[in-house]
Design an enzyme around this catalytic site. Structure first.
Site, PDB file in Angstrom:
ATOM      1  N   TRP A 172       0.799  -1.221   0.000  1.00 39.14           N
ATOM      2  CA  TRP A 172       0.000   0.000   0.000  1.00 39.14           C
ATOM      3  C   TRP A 172       0.834   1.275   0.000  1.00 39.14           C
ATOM      4  O   TRP A 172       0.319   2.356  -0.267  1.00 39.14           O
ATOM      5  CB  TRP A 172      -0.927   0.025   1.221  1.00 39.14           C
ATOM      6  N   ASN A 173       2.132   1.198   0.320  1.00 31.94           N
ATOM      7  CA  ASN A 173       2.872   2.438   0.555  1.00 31.94           C
ATOM      8  C   ASN A 173       3.285   3.161  -0.718  1.00 31.94           C
ATOM      9  O   ASN A 173       3.562   4.354  -0.698  1.00 31.94           O
ATOM     10  CB  ASN A 173       4.094   2.179   1.441  1.00 31.94           C
ATOM     11  N   LYS A 230      -2.457  -8.221  -7.787  1.00 33.49           N
ATOM     12  CA  LYS A 230      -3.339  -8.001  -6.646  1.00 33.49           C
ATOM     13  C   LYS A 230      -2.789  -6.839  -5.826  1.00 33.49           C
ATOM     14  O   LYS A 230      -1.792  -6.968  -5.126  1.00 33.49           O
ATOM     15  CB  LYS A 230      -3.459  -9.228  -5.738  1.00 33.49           C
ATOM     16  N   PRO A 231      -3.435  -5.669  -5.903  1.00 35.64           N
ATOM     17  CA  PRO A 231      -2.994  -4.557  -5.063  1.00 35.64           C
ATOM     18  C   PRO A 231      -3.415  -4.758  -3.615  1.00 35.64           C
ATOM     19  O   PRO A 231      -4.290  -5.577  -3.314  1.00 35.64           O
ATOM     20  CB  PRO A 231      -3.710  -3.354  -5.677  1.00 35.64           C
ATOM     21  N   SER A 232      -2.799  -4.013  -2.729  1.00 37.47           N
ATOM     22  CA  SER A 232      -3.196  -4.064  -1.321  1.00 37.47           C
ATOM     23  C   SER A 232      -4.660  -3.664  -1.174  1.00 37.47           C
ATOM     24  O   SER A 232      -5.129  -2.718  -1.815  1.00 37.47           O
ATOM     25  CB  SER A 232      -2.324  -3.115  -0.498  1.00 37.47           C
ATOM     26  N   GLU A 233      -5.368  -4.367  -0.302  1.00 34.00           N
ATOM     27  CA  GLU A 233      -6.765  -4.026  -0.057  1.00 34.00           C
ATOM     28  C   GLU A 233      -6.912  -2.667   0.624  1.00 34.00           C
ATOM     29  O   GLU A 233      -7.989  -2.056   0.582  1.00 34.00           O
ATOM     30  CB  GLU A 233      -7.442  -5.105   0.798  1.00 34.00           C
ATOM     31  N   GLY A 247       5.853  -6.598   0.776  1.00 33.17           N
ATOM     32  CA  GLY A 247       4.982  -6.580   1.940  1.00 33.17           C
ATOM     33  C   GLY A 247       5.738  -6.835   3.227  1.00 33.17           C
ATOM     34  O   GLY A 247       6.972  -6.758   3.284  1.00 33.17           O
ATOM     35  N   GLU A 265      10.161  -8.937  -1.244  1.00 43.31           N
ATOM     36  CA  GLU A 265      10.773  -7.723  -0.688  1.00 43.31           C
ATOM     37  C   GLU A 265       9.988  -7.383   0.565  1.00 43.31           C
ATOM     38  O   GLU A 265       8.834  -6.992   0.495  1.00 43.31           O
ATOM     39  CB  GLU A 265      10.728  -6.593  -1.721  1.00 43.31           C
ATOM     40  N   LEU A 266      10.632  -7.524   1.744  1.00 39.57           N
ATOM     41  CA  LEU A 266       9.881  -7.650   2.997  1.00 39.57           C
ATOM     42  C   LEU A 266      10.210  -6.608   4.058  1.00 39.57           C
ATOM     43  O   LEU A 266       9.940  -6.809   5.220  1.00 39.57           O
ATOM     44  CB  LEU A 266      10.120  -9.052   3.576  1.00 39.57           C
ATOM     45  N   CYS A 310      10.310   0.883   2.899  1.00 41.00           N
ATOM     46  CA  CYS A 310      11.097  -0.241   3.402  1.00 41.00           C
ATOM     47  C   CYS A 310      12.565   0.095   3.576  1.00 41.00           C
ATOM     48  O   CYS A 310      13.266  -0.536   4.381  1.00 41.00           O
ATOM     49  CB  CYS A 310      10.936  -1.445   2.481  1.00 41.00           C
ATOM     50  N   GLU A 361      10.804  -3.051  13.120  1.00 45.64           N
ATOM     51  CA  GLU A 361      10.442  -2.020  12.138  1.00 45.64           C
ATOM     52  C   GLU A 361       9.262  -1.193  12.643  1.00 45.64           C
ATOM     53  O   GLU A 361       8.251  -1.734  13.088  1.00 45.64           O
ATOM     54  CB  GLU A 361      10.077  -2.693  10.816  1.00 45.64           C
TER      55      GLU A 361
END
Length: 484
Positions: free
Chosen positions: A154-155, A178-181, A231, A253-254, A287, A387
């Site tokens: 989402w960012n 699939k984008p972030s809800e 995410g 990528e976390l 991130c 984080e």
């Protein structure tokens, strides 16, 4: 296209057609006002499978298309983004809360990613090797993986979508996005713009909306050849576990807990604003943000004073106005930052700036946190290990370079790190000894399309951007060609 338009229209794009999802409706909340600005129905598992099947069908012909054809399509995506930059930036600000100027910068970055990646249309190379046998040659061909499931965060919805679909398409794959809800609107809008302006083969690019159930259906399907996810670390572990059933490839990528080391010889005129930007860009919801700062004891007091003075003047407010910080992206993000500050205080840290939401009627609604600076922090505190993803800066004093490097590496993450020094020998030691996928020396945040964005340890697997990011969307095929 407004948020209301998207809410009233179909949100799934499958096999070249738009439709409304049959799954639960998900509200999209403006983080500056807490108003529901759209409601987007999610996809059912059956609809996800339909999208994947459409992608499989489309990929067969697309994988055979010449590289120039693929590159032309990806270049056209960059043109679509530039032509609709204002609309995309405004939608992104409405759903995420980032300042409009930041949204414009990220939309421009998305166009640059498309431009750069399109240039790989004639540069994906194989190899020719000699055989041990007479009248025989060995070809190592780079071929598409097949169907790519691209799950974005989402960012930075627009940039992350393009960062995944551009290399996937130029390498000959078909994609289901699939984008972030939490922030699907700008992604839906961009796919709609692309579909209207570009001659897309039906099924080549699909979009499904929804929450974890939708994501699981994408990841666990045997139709999926590669899952690329941006995410949270815990989400990445779940994706990896679900993909394991079919041995599906993953690129994850976390996130990170980036250290910023400010050494005794650093130019503070450079270091102070660079660290401030690296911590506060997009409200610290990046991130690669500088999440913890280590300053040599000889310049510690001066750095803290100058840093606090600078970020204390950052304007917080309506993201459509001229501000440095808007709201955080949601209630969970706001609470995460506030809770991190309170835990740090309970563990002995001292707040020298900020410490909570801003005061005033303008901030009664929305998810606000002021720039916060903490000192008297210790390595074992949560604020130095977990984080935060918000505008909170813990600053620690260090006596030696060895200790600074040791503390920097004491983390489960390994995405990015920052170093400020005038000594080239120290900089070269950092390149060797700091265990992170990206290192920024004497500059602030921001990777470039031709580089490589990747993490070590629990910051992920694989990577994106540049040559190695494009090749991530290919696989090798060995051909033993005997022509006797």
């Amino acid at each position: 296209m407004t948020a209301t338009d998207i809410s009233s229209e179909a949100g799934l794009y499958i096999a070249g057609s738009w439709r409304r999802g049959g799954g639960p409706a998900i509200p999209v909340i403006n983080p500056a006002t807490e108003d529901v600005i759209a409601t987007v129905p999610g996809a059912t598992p059956a609809e996800v499978d339909e999208a994947l099947a459409a992608a499989q069908r489309a990929q067969r012909d697309w994988g055979r298309a010449p590289g120039g054809v693929r590159g032309t399509l990806v270049r056209a995506i960059g043109d679509v983004i530039r032509a609709n930059a204002t609309e995309l930036a405004e939608l992104q600000t409405a759903e995420v809360g980032k300042p409009l100027a930041v949204s414009h910068a990220e939309v421009a970055m998305a166009a640059q990613l498309a431009d750069y990646t399109a240039g790989w249309d004639r540069r994906i190379e194989g190899e020719i090797l000699p055989s041990d046998n007479a009248d025989e040659v060995i070809h190592l061909n780079r071929v598409p993986i097949g169907v790519v499931a691209a799950v974005t965060a989402w960012n930075a919805p627009v940039a992350l979508l393009v960062r995944k679909i551009a290399p996937a398409l130029v390498a000959g794959n078909a994609v289901v996005v699939k984008p972030s809800e939490l922030a699907p609107l700008s992604s839906i809008a961009l796919v709609r713009m692309i579909a209207e302006a570009v001659d897309l083969p039906p099924g080549l690019l699909n979009l499904v909306t929804g929450g974890p159930e939708t994501g699981l259906a994408l990841v666990a399907s045997p139709r999926t050849g590669l899952v690329t996810l941006t995410g949270h670390r815990d989400t990445g572990k779940k994706v990896m576990a679900a993909a394991a059933a079919n041995l599906t490839r993953v690129s994850l990528e976390l996130g990170g807990k980036a250290p910023a080391i400010v050494w005794a010889d650093a130019d503070l005129d450079t270091a102070v604003p660079a660290v401030a930007m690296a911590r506060h860009f997009n409200g610290g919801q990046v991130c690669t943000s500088a999440e913890r700062v280590f300053v040599h004891e000889s310049v510690f007091e001066e750095f803290v004073a100058r840093y606090t003075a600078l970020v204390g003047h950052f304007r917080v407010g309506d993201p459509l106005g001229e501000v440095e910080l808007g709201p955080l992206a949601g209630e969970a993000q706001r609470n995460k930052s506030i809770n991190a500050i309170e835990r740090a205080k309970a563990e002995g840290a001292r707040v020298v700036l900020g410490g909570g939401p801003p005061a005033g009627d303008a901030f009664e609604r929305g998810f606000w946190v002021t720039p916060t600076v903490l000192v008297d922090v210790e390595p074992g505190m949560d604020i130095m290990r977990e984080e935060v993803f918000g505008p909170v800066t813990p600053i620690a004093k260090v006596p030696t370079l060895e200790r600074a490097f040791e503390l920097a590496n004491e983390t489960r993450y390994g995405l990015s790190a920052y170093l400020y020094t005038a000594d080239h020998r120290i900089a070269m030691r950092a390149e060797r000894d700091l265990d992170f996928g990206e290192l920024y020396i004497n500059r602030s945040i921001g990777e470039q399309a031709q580089g490589h964005h990747s993490g070590h340890r629990e910051s992920g697997l694989g990577g994106e951007d540049g040559k190695h990011g494009v090749l991530r969307y290919t696989q090798l095929r060995s051909v033993y060609h005997n022509y006797a």
